[in-house]
Motif scaffolding. Structure first.
Motif, short mmCIF file in Angstrom:
data_model
loop_
_atom_site.label_atom_id
_atom_site.label_comp_id
_atom_site.label_asym_id
_atom_site.label_seq_id
_atom_site.Cartn_x
_atom_site.Cartn_y
_atom_site.Cartn_z
N LEU A 45 0.83 -1.22 0.00
CA LEU A 45 0.00 0.00 0.00
C LEU A 45 0.86 1.26 0.00
CD1 LEU A 45 -2.88 1.26 0.28
CD2 LEU A 45 -2.59 1.06 2.77
N PHE A 46 1.87 1.29 0.86
CA PHE A 46 2.65 2.51 1.05
C PHE A 46 3.97 2.53 0.28
CE2 PHE A 46 0.25 2.31 5.22
CZ PHE A 46 -0.70 3.26 4.83
N GLY A 47 4.40 1.38 -0.24
CA GLY A 47 5.61 1.33 -1.03
C GLY A 47 6.90 1.32 -0.23
N CYS A 48 6.81 1.08 1.08
CA CYS A 48 8.00 1.03 1.92
C CYS A 48 8.56 -0.40 1.96
CB CYS A 48 7.71 1.54 3.33
SG CYS A 48 6.19 0.89 4.06
N LYS A 49 9.80 -0.54 2.37
CA LYS A 49 10.44 -1.85 2.42
C LYS A 49 9.92 -2.68 3.60
CE LYS A 49 15.06 -3.97 2.53
NZ LYS A 49 16.52 -3.69 2.64
N TYR A 50 9.75 -2.00 4.76
CA TYR A 50 9.30 -2.68 5.98
C TYR A 50 7.95 -2.11 6.43
CZ TYR A 50 14.35 -3.61 6.21
OH TYR A 50 15.64 -3.96 5.92
N PRO A 51 7.08 -2.95 7.01
CA PRO A 51 5.79 -2.46 7.49
C PRO A 51 5.89 -1.84 8.88
CG PRO A 51 5.89 -4.82 7.77
CD PRO A 51 7.20 -4.42 7.14
N VAL A 52 6.79 -0.89 9.01
CA VAL A 52 7.03 -0.18 10.27
C VAL A 52 6.80 1.30 10.01
CG1 VAL A 52 8.75 0.44 12.01
CG2 VAL A 52 8.72 -1.89 11.06
N VAL A 53 5.93 1.90 10.80
CA VAL A 53 5.61 3.33 10.66
C VAL A 53 6.11 4.07 11.90
CG1 VAL A 53 3.75 5.02 10.39
CG2 VAL A 53 3.52 2.72 9.38
N ALA A 54 6.82 5.16 11.70
CA ALA A 54 7.20 6.03 12.82
C ALA A 54 6.05 7.02 13.03
CB ALA A 54 8.49 6.77 12.53
N GLY A 55 5.38 6.92 14.16
CA GLY A 55 4.23 7.78 14.42
C GLY A 55 4.58 9.25 14.23
N GLY A 56 3.64 10.02 13.68
CA GLY A 56 3.85 11.45 13.48
C GLY A 56 3.54 12.20 14.75
N MET A 57 4.55 12.40 15.60
CA MET A 57 4.35 12.91 16.96
C MET A 57 4.59 14.41 17.07
SD MET A 57 6.50 9.80 18.66
CE MET A 57 7.75 9.95 17.37
N VAL A 58 3.75 15.08 17.86
CA VAL A 58 3.94 16.51 18.08
C VAL A 58 5.30 16.75 18.73
CG1 VAL A 58 1.48 17.07 18.23
CG2 VAL A 58 2.72 16.47 20.32
N TRP A 59 5.99 17.79 18.25
CA TRP A 59 7.26 18.27 18.77
C TRP A 59 8.42 17.28 18.60
CZ3 TRP A 59 6.25 22.98 18.67
CH2 TRP A 59 5.02 23.48 19.14
N ALA A 78 11.61 12.00 10.21
CA ALA A 78 10.79 11.30 9.21
C ALA A 78 11.64 10.82 8.03
CB ALA A 78 9.66 12.20 8.72
N SER A 79 12.57 11.65 7.56
CA SER A 79 13.39 11.25 6.42
C SER A 79 14.38 10.15 6.81
CB SER A 79 14.13 12.45 5.82
OG SER A 79 15.03 13.01 6.75
N ALA A 80 14.90 10.19 8.02
CA ALA A 80 15.83 9.15 8.48
C ALA A 80 15.13 7.80 8.55
CB ALA A 80 16.41 9.51 9.84
N VAL A 81 13.89 7.81 9.03
CA VAL A 81 13.10 6.57 9.11
C VAL A 81 12.82 6.03 7.72
CG1 VAL A 81 10.84 5.63 9.76
CG2 VAL A 81 12.08 7.11 11.36
N SER A 82 12.39 6.90 6.82
CA SER A 82 12.08 6.47 5.45
C SER A 82 13.33 5.96 4.73
CB SER A 82 11.44 7.61 4.66
OG SER A 82 10.12 7.85 5.13
N ASN A 83 14.44 6.64 4.92
CA ASN A 83 15.68 6.21 4.28
C ASN A 83 16.17 4.85 4.79
OD1 ASN A 83 15.98 8.37 2.47
ND2 ASN A 83 17.03 9.64 3.98
N ALA A 84 15.71 4.47 5.98
CA ALA A 84 16.09 3.17 6.55
C ALA A 84 15.15 2.06 6.10
CB ALA A 84 16.10 3.26 8.07
N GLY A 85 14.12 2.40 5.31
CA GLY A 85 13.22 1.38 4.78
C GLY A 85 11.85 1.31 5.42
N ALA A 86 11.64 2.07 6.49
CA ALA A 86 10.33 2.12 7.13
C ALA A 86 9.57 3.33 6.59
CB ALA A 86 10.49 2.18 8.64
N LEU A 87 8.45 3.67 7.20
CA LEU A 87 7.64 4.81 6.73
C LEU A 87 7.71 5.94 7.75
CD1 LEU A 87 5.65 5.78 4.47
CD2 LEU A 87 3.81 5.06 6.00
N GLY A 88 8.35 7.03 7.38
CA GLY A 88 8.43 8.20 8.26
C GLY A 88 7.22 9.10 8.07
N LEU A 89 6.73 9.65 9.17
CA LEU A 89 5.61 10.59 9.12
C LEU A 89 6.00 11.91 9.77
CD1 LEU A 89 2.53 8.42 10.28
CD2 LEU A 89 3.32 8.84 7.94
N LEU A 90 5.64 13.00 9.14
CA LEU A 90 5.74 14.32 9.77
C LEU A 90 4.58 14.48 10.73
CD1 LEU A 90 6.50 16.57 6.66
CD2 LEU A 90 8.14 15.87 8.43
N GLY A 91 4.81 15.11 11.88
CA GLY A 91 3.75 15.35 12.85
C GLY A 91 3.18 16.75 12.69
#
Length: 318
Positions: free
Chosen positions: A10-24, A31-44
């Motif tokens: 669905l999301f096109g990432c390597k691993y089905p791991v999402v970094a929650g988009g957390m305030v502050w 987010a970019s570090a997580v995505s570059n590692a193969g998971a899905l980074g989210l901006l909060g």
């Protein structure tokens, strides 16, 4: 198996791991570090003014060519303007929370955006499916920050949501290891969303003092409170004890808002006021003892998941 499945598809990432988009915590660096590692980074987006969000979206585009998204609390004050920014900037993935996804999902879909929504009960999971979202994040009350009123734990919640909906399912709340990922998979989840580990990463924009306090927590050092406003998991500190005392004597919601004050989470998480600020973090923080790069966290999660799966498959059951 949590490698290639409906979530990665669905999301096109390597691993089905999402970094929650957390305030502050969840800016473009994390987010970019997580995505570059193969998971899905989210901006909060919850702690960003529209102009700030636009800046972070543009920096994300420069920092990664991997899939990434934006988390949007639907109680955001300028929600219509924010949604238009997501469309105009060509964001491809949006995770919504704290409200009904019914209004904005069609608009996002029209722009070619994949939509996941965070729920705390199987009842709301069914409503999400009716609203047409692409995936569901089921979050147990072990999670940090704002929680559902049901107080259902992740281990109880996931199988009930799995039974209630056929949508791709992401487990959240209390997940901080590859072993926990495997447990979530056994309960019916196809991916995990992790907040606490990434909030305490090197790239998180949280204050150093906040991170250092979190990695010294013991079991039971976070509690759910503020139930008259919105249930929130906080570290026990000066502000928490003021709130707890007020709740014990039956304070009204307005009184509690007065104690909390304005921008309490910014004060605690972003500015590092350890006693006077609102310190939101999940229960699993008590298992975290060091601050690591986000990429190392992703690698460690996946290695531990594979090892746990292999061990379990070779042991012949319990």
């Amino acid at each position: 198996m949590m490698e290639e499945n409906r979530i990665t598809g669905l999301f096109g990432c390597k691993y089905p791991v999402v970094a929650g988009g957390m305030v502050w915590c969840s800016g473009w660096r994390l987010a970019s570090a997580v995505s570059n590692a193969g998971a899905l980074g989210l901006l909060g987006a919850g702690s960003m003014h529209p102009e700030t969000l636009t800046e972070h979206i543009r920096k994300m585009k420069e920092a990664t060519d991997k899939p990434w998204g934006v988390n949007v609390p639907l109680m955001y004050p300028e929600i219509d303007r924010l949604m238009q920014i997501l469309v105009d900037e060509g964001v491809k993935i949006v995770f919504t929370s704290a409200g009904s996804p019914k209004k904005y999902t069609p608009m996002l879909h029209e722009a070619g955006i994949k939509v996941a929504h965070v729920v705390s009960s199987s009842k709301f999971a069914v409503k999400c499916e009716e609203a047409g979202v692409d995936a569901i994040v089921a979050e147990g009350f072990e999670a940090g920050g704002h929680n559902g009123r049901e107080e259902t734990t992740t281990m109880v919640l996931i199988p009930q949501v799995r039974a209630a909906t056929s949508l791709p399912l992401i487990a959240a709340g209390g997940i901080g290891s590859g072993r926990a990922m495997l447990a979530a998979e056994a309960l019916g989840a196809e991916g995990v969303q992790i907040g606490t580990l990434f909030a305490l990463s090197e790239e998180s924009s949280a204050a150093g003092a906040f991170k250092q306090r979190c990695i010294t927590l013991a079991e039971g050092d976070t509690m759910l409170c503020l139930k008259k406003i919105a249930p929130t998991r906080l570290i026990k500190n000066g502000l928490y004890h003021q709130i707890a005392e007020a709740e014990d004597r039956g304070a009204t919601a307005d009184e509690l808002r007065g104690i909390l004050g304005k921008a309490a989470s910014k004060k605690g998480i972003f500015e590092g006021d350890i006693q006077g600020g609102e310190l939101e973090i999940g229960q699993v923080a008590s298992a975290v003892r060091k601050i690591q790069p986000a990429g190392a966290i992703v690698d460690s999660l996946m290695a531990e998941y594979r090892d746990a799966r292999q061990r379990l498959s070779g042991c012949g059951g319990m």
